[in-house]
Design an enzyme around this catalytic site. Structure first.
Site, PDB file in Angstrom:
ATOM      1  CG  HIS A 165      -2.016  -1.072   1.064  1.00  0.00           C
ATOM      2  ND1 HIS A 165      -2.134  -2.135   1.948  1.00  0.00           N
ATOM      3  CD2 HIS A 165      -2.954  -1.287   0.117  1.00  0.00           C
ATOM      4  CE1 HIS A 165      -3.117  -2.911   1.565  1.00  0.00           C
ATOM      5  NE2 HIS A 165      -3.643  -2.433   0.454  1.00  0.00           N
ATOM      6  N   GLY A 210     -15.343   0.243 -11.548  1.00  0.00           N
ATOM      7  CA  GLY A 210     -14.480   1.404 -11.791  1.00  0.00           C
ATOM      8  C   GLY A 210     -14.404   1.797 -13.247  1.00  0.00           C
ATOM      9  CG  ASP A 258      -5.419  -1.638  -4.143  1.00  0.00           C
ATOM     10  OD1 ASP A 258      -5.741  -1.334  -2.970  1.00  0.00           O
ATOM     11  OD2 ASP A 258      -4.845  -2.705  -4.450  1.00  0.00           O
ATOM     12  CB  SER A 259      -8.166  -4.034  -9.624  1.00  0.00           C
ATOM     13  OG  SER A 259      -7.155  -4.534 -10.484  1.00  0.00           O
ATOM     14  CB  THR A 260      -8.916  -8.811  -7.960  1.00  0.00           C
ATOM     15  OG1 THR A 260      -9.944  -8.210  -8.780  1.00  0.00           O
ATOM     16  CG2 THR A 260      -9.421  -8.929  -6.529  1.00  0.00           C
ATOM     17  CG  ASP A 261      -4.427 -11.597  -9.550  1.00  0.00           C
ATOM     18  OD1 ASP A 261      -4.519 -12.704  -9.000  1.00  0.00           O
ATOM     19  OD2 ASP A 261      -3.636 -10.703  -9.180  1.00  0.00           O
TER      20      ASP A 261
HETATM   21  N1  SAM Z   1      -3.995  -5.336  -2.980  1.00  0.00           N
HETATM   22  C1  SAM Z   1      -4.696  -6.380  -3.695  1.00  0.00           C
HETATM   23  C2  SAM Z   1      -3.877  -6.897  -4.853  1.00  0.00           C
HETATM   24  O1  SAM Z   1      -2.914  -6.230  -5.233  1.00  0.00           O
HETATM   25  O2  SAM Z   1      -4.215  -7.978  -5.350  1.00  0.00           O
HETATM   26  C3  SAM Z   1      -6.036  -5.865  -4.151  1.00  0.00           C
HETATM   27  C4  SAM Z   1      -6.800  -5.242  -3.040  1.00  0.00           C
HETATM   28  S1  SAM Z   1      -8.511  -5.027  -3.129  1.00  0.00           S
HETATM   29  C5  SAM Z   1      -9.076  -6.324  -2.121  1.00  0.00           C
HETATM   30  C6  SAM Z   1      -8.956  -5.484  -4.770  1.00  0.00           C
HETATM   31  C7  SAM Z   1     -10.410  -5.084  -4.995  1.00  0.00           C
HETATM   32  O3  SAM Z   1     -10.661  -4.802  -6.372  1.00  0.00           O
HETATM   33  C8  SAM Z   1     -11.430  -6.181  -4.632  1.00  0.00           C
HETATM   34  O4  SAM Z   1     -12.112  -5.790  -3.456  1.00  0.00           O
HETATM   35  C9  SAM Z   1     -12.360  -6.267  -5.844  1.00  0.00           C
HETATM   36  O5  SAM Z   1     -13.717  -6.405  -5.462  1.00  0.00           O
HETATM   37  C10 SAM Z   1     -12.084  -4.953  -6.519  1.00  0.00           C
HETATM   38  N2  SAM Z   1     -12.403  -4.894  -7.963  1.00  0.00           N
HETATM   39  C11 SAM Z   1     -12.125  -5.805  -8.922  1.00  0.00           C
HETATM   40  N3  SAM Z   1     -12.551  -5.374 -10.129  1.00  0.00           N
HETATM   41  C12 SAM Z   1     -13.104  -4.139  -9.939  1.00  0.00           C
HETATM   42  C13 SAM Z   1     -13.718  -3.171 -10.793  1.00  0.00           C
HETATM   43  N4  SAM Z   1     -13.837  -3.393 -12.117  1.00  0.00           N
HETATM   44  N5  SAM Z   1     -14.154  -2.012 -10.255  1.00  0.00           N
HETATM   45  C14 SAM Z   1     -14.019  -1.774  -8.919  1.00  0.00           C
HETATM   46  N6  SAM Z   1     -13.463  -2.649  -8.039  1.00  0.00           N
HETATM   47  C15 SAM Z   1     -13.011  -3.825  -8.555  1.00  0.00           C
END
Ligand code: SAM
Length: 246
Positions: free
Chosen positions: A36, A112, A129-132
């Site tokens: 972070h 997003g 800061d999204s998932t994969d």
């Molecule tokens: N730090 C982590 C990593 O690097 O893998 C990611 C942290 S955070 C938990 C990732 C977040 O992205 C998840 O809560 C997921 O629901 C969100 N997410 C995935 N796709 C998204 C989108 N298109 N718009 C908004 N949020 C999204």
């Protein structure tokens, strides 16, 4: 199960509490600050006077916590598409969910990619800061998203995206750098060792409309455990290595 993903919070004797989504480690209390702090403080310190920030994803709250450390920040929009992740963080990850109640924070529970389609006031820093980059997150790595992000940013705005591991996903990193170059005059890459992410040599891809992201402009300092203006330039790949890898 949130209907969008499986959300787990587990206790580990070594890592403390861990958040997993669909079985993939997102944060651990032991080492989340490396991720972070590097995701947030490099673009924020390169910009130097960010007031309006957008975080896409980041439902655990760690990136929001770091952005709110800046006295110059006036508004942070956090766009998280799964409300249950924010709920889980509020319930189980107090060290990460500290910023949700801040008066400067505005949370949107939506995609997003869609959010950026409606123009608002110009943004200074956008943080992905999204998932994969699969499933719902895939759109956040598309050329059309990068174009929208560039258009949503002010003339000196900066976009940063977490872009997976140089060990395991190098072709993906190279492709994202190429896409960013379509919409940003300055594109660069910095990395951080992150032991709890598969692939470890984690990358952050940065698109900047004016400033060199390798240079620290922020005058006021913020409290951190790892990042510092001295760490900042060393996080970037030496240009000769960048040219070789990219
Ligand atoms: N730090 C982590 C990593 O690097 O893998 C990611 C942290 S955070 C938990 C990732 C977040 O992205 C998840 O809560 C997921 O629901 C969100 N997410 C995935 N796709 C998204 C989108 N298109 N718009 C908004 N949020 C999204």
């Amino acid at each position: 199960r949130s209907g969008k993903q499986e959300i787990e919070v587990v206790e580990s004797p070594h890592f403390g509490r861990m958040l997993l989504l669909d079985g993939v480690v997102q944060v651990t209390e032991r080492d989340e600050f490396f991720y972070h702090e590097m995701l947030v403080h490099v673009p924020m310190h390169a910009h130097g006077r960010a007031k309006r920030v957008l975080i896409i994803g980041g439902g655990d709250g760690g990136s929001l916590r770091e952005v709110l450390r800046y006295p110059n920040v006036e508004h942070v929009a956090l766009v998280e598409y799964d409300e249950r992740v924010v709920e889980a963080s509020r319930a189980f990850l107090p060290n990460l969910s500290v910023g949700f109640q801040d008066p400067r924070t505005q949370i949107f529970y939506e995609d997003g990619n869609e959010f950026l389609k409606s123009a608002g006031e110009p943004l200074d820093v956008v943080i992905v800061d999204s998932t994969d980059p699969v499933g719902p997150a895939e759109g956040l790595y598309s050329s059309s998203f990068f174009q929208r992000a560039s258009e949503a940013l002010a003339h000196d705005g900066i976009l940063v995206v977490q872009t997976e591991s140089l060990h395991f996903h190098r072709e993906f990193v190279i492709e994202i750098q190429r896409r960013l170059r379509e919409f940003f005059p300055i594109v660069d890459l910095y990395t951080q060792a992150l032991a709890t992410y598969a692939g470890n040599w984690w990358t952050f891809s940065i698109g900047s409309k004016l400033h060199d992201p390798r240079i620290v402009r922020q005058q006021t300092s913020v409290v951190t455990r790892y990042y510092s203006p001295e760490v900042h330039p060393w996080a970037f790949l030496p240009r000769s290595l960048y040219d070789k890898l990219m």
